[in-house]
Design an enzyme around this catalytic site. Sequence first.
Site, PDB file in Angstrom:
ATOM      1  N   SER A  93      15.680  -2.407 -28.573  1.00 28.88           N
ATOM      2  CA  SER A  93      16.624  -3.085 -29.468  1.00 28.88           C
ATOM      3  C   SER A  93      17.441  -2.127 -30.332  1.00 28.88           C
ATOM      4  O   SER A  93      18.410  -2.531 -30.958  1.00 28.88           O
ATOM      5  CB  SER A  93      15.861  -4.026 -30.397  1.00 28.88           C
ATOM      6  OG  SER A  93      15.099  -3.268 -31.331  1.00 28.88           O
ATOM      7  N   GLY A 216       4.948  -0.615 -33.078  1.00 29.04           N
ATOM      8  CA  GLY A 216       4.366   0.041 -34.246  1.00 29.04           C
ATOM      9  C   GLY A 216       3.106   0.826 -33.968  1.00 29.04           C
ATOM     10  O   GLY A 216       2.372   1.171 -34.892  1.00 29.04           O
ATOM     11  N   ASP A 266       6.119   2.509 -21.605  1.00 28.17           N
ATOM     12  CA  ASP A 266       7.206   3.465 -21.378  1.00 28.17           C
ATOM     13  C   ASP A 266       6.929   4.688 -22.228  1.00 28.17           C
ATOM     14  O   ASP A 266       6.257   4.603 -23.251  1.00 28.17           O
ATOM     15  CB  ASP A 266       8.557   2.877 -21.799  1.00 28.17           C
ATOM     16  CG  ASP A 266       8.722   2.889 -23.318  1.00 28.17           C
ATOM     17  OD1 ASP A 266       9.382   3.813 -23.844  1.00 28.17           O
ATOM     18  OD2 ASP A 266       8.148   2.007 -24.004  1.00 28.17           O
ATOM     19  N   CYS A 304      -0.854  16.155  -4.017  1.00 27.91           N
ATOM     20  CA  CYS A 304       0.355  15.434  -4.426  1.00 27.91           C
ATOM     21  C   CYS A 304       1.430  15.545  -3.343  1.00 27.91           C
ATOM     22  O   CYS A 304       1.598  16.609  -2.743  1.00 27.91           O
ATOM     23  CB  CYS A 304       0.865  16.009  -5.750  1.00 27.91           C
ATOM     24  SG  CYS A 304       2.380  15.233  -6.339  1.00 27.91           S
ATOM     25  N   CYS A 306       4.764  14.917  -3.881  1.00 20.28           N
ATOM     26  CA  CYS A 306       6.109  15.072  -4.438  1.00 20.28           C
ATOM     27  C   CYS A 306       6.735  16.373  -3.926  1.00 20.28           C
ATOM     28  O   CYS A 306       6.028  17.273  -3.476  1.00 20.28           O
ATOM     29  CB  CYS A 306       6.062  15.043  -5.968  1.00 20.28           C
ATOM     30  SG  CYS A 306       5.718  16.661  -6.715  1.00 20.28           S
ATOM     31  N   CYS A 309       5.310  19.778  -5.145  1.00 19.31           N
ATOM     32  CA  CYS A 309       4.000  20.180  -4.625  1.00 19.31           C
ATOM     33  C   CYS A 309       4.011  20.445  -3.123  1.00 19.31           C
ATOM     34  O   CYS A 309       3.260  21.286  -2.639  1.00 19.31           O
ATOM     35  CB  CYS A 309       2.965  19.105  -4.949  1.00 19.31           C
ATOM     36  SG  CYS A 309       2.638  18.966  -6.717  1.00 19.31           S
ATOM     37  N   HIS A 335       7.725  15.664 -10.285  1.00 20.53           N
ATOM     38  CA  HIS A 335       6.270  15.676 -10.133  1.00 20.53           C
ATOM     39  C   HIS A 335       5.598  14.769 -11.163  1.00 20.53           C
ATOM     40  O   HIS A 335       4.713  13.965 -10.824  1.00 20.53           O
ATOM     41  CB  HIS A 335       5.706  17.092 -10.270  1.00 20.53           C
ATOM     42  CG  HIS A 335       4.217  17.094 -10.435  1.00 20.53           C
ATOM     43  ND1 HIS A 335       3.342  16.960  -9.376  1.00 20.53           N
ATOM     44  CD2 HIS A 335       3.444  17.126 -11.558  1.00 20.53           C
ATOM     45  CE1 HIS A 335       2.098  16.918  -9.840  1.00 20.53           C
ATOM     46  NE2 HIS A 335       2.130  17.014 -11.146  1.00 20.53           N
TER      47      HIS A 335
END
Length: 375
Positions: A93, A216, A266, A304, A306, A309, A335
């Site tokens: 917001s 908060g 997030d 991994c 990605c 890696c 990664h």
Amino acid sequence: MALTSFDLKARDGRARTGVITTPRGEIRTPAFMPVGTAATVKGMLPESVRATGADILLGNTYHLMLRPGAERVARLGGLHKFMNWDRPILTDSGGFQVMSLSELRKLTEKGVTFRSHVDGSKHELTPERSMEIQKLLGSDIVMAFDECPALPADRKRLTDSMRLSMRWAQRSRDAFGDRPGHMLFGIQQGGLEEDLRAESAEALKNIGFDGYAIGGLAVGEGQEAMFGCLDFAPGQLPEDKPRYLMGVGKPEDIVGAVKRGIDMMDCVLPSRSGRTGQAWTPRGQVNLKNARHADDPRPLDENCTCPACTSYSRAYLHHVYRSGEMIAGMLLTWHNLHYYQQLMQGMRDAIEAGTFVAFEADFQATRALGDIERL
């Protein structure tokens, strides 16, 4: 059929897995939302973010209203088109950024007036203006406008702030109106106080929202206090709506939050860490700045998949970081986002299988090992 919905598929203890359905696609929960503050996840192409497994991104009302401007984004076809991301977007917001970033702010019942941290220009943000900006951006999940006091704060400050946020929540609901295909989330406040959180939850339920955020927290109170609050706060909110813990966080915070009934999170951490030479792995945090990696031909994490890696060594990642090359932040961000999304998938699978307790134990045990032995 409703354009938006939330369906719980399974529970394991208080942990839940489900799907939020929107016209722009499904969001698998528990969900981690990469932060695209200024209409970009720093160092990443949108298709790369999607490739990590992200179903939804977060955009920032405060930053986008200041630059390039919400009206401009709307003229250019909305935020999805502007940033080339065709899946769901949640926008905050602007309230938190106004409190934390802007100079010379003035808080009244109406809203907040402040000076831009970009150019010093004067702006006013109210519940009504926040709803207007988020509509201009075209976000799929809109957040009610609230005030977020920094912790620690005394009880009177927390009470006054929470009640102001609840009045603003009603004004946000009224200004949002009827927008099929878009969801509006209310934000619970009240610091670490169980009775204030309960009062806030009741006010929000009476207004009625499509989802509920716990605001908060992750503002300096520490993990133990945050978990203490999460032991009761999610249960004060409706069972049949998504619960979003704002601004969290570290992998161990995320696992602890999901264990306590949180569906969405997030944080800037995976991308910000990547730009500062930090990588997150199942065995904890790895600092690629350290000289110990300079001659290490091994991947960051051998399990991994990605690009960082599968195609590059620790020695290379160390070198490009120390050399100030852009590819360092790009690879480490990819990664980190990949690791975070793998963590979410692991939790979703464990909740569905009824093995979350074992998942959490394995998560903790692997982290306790620390990074691989140096060569």
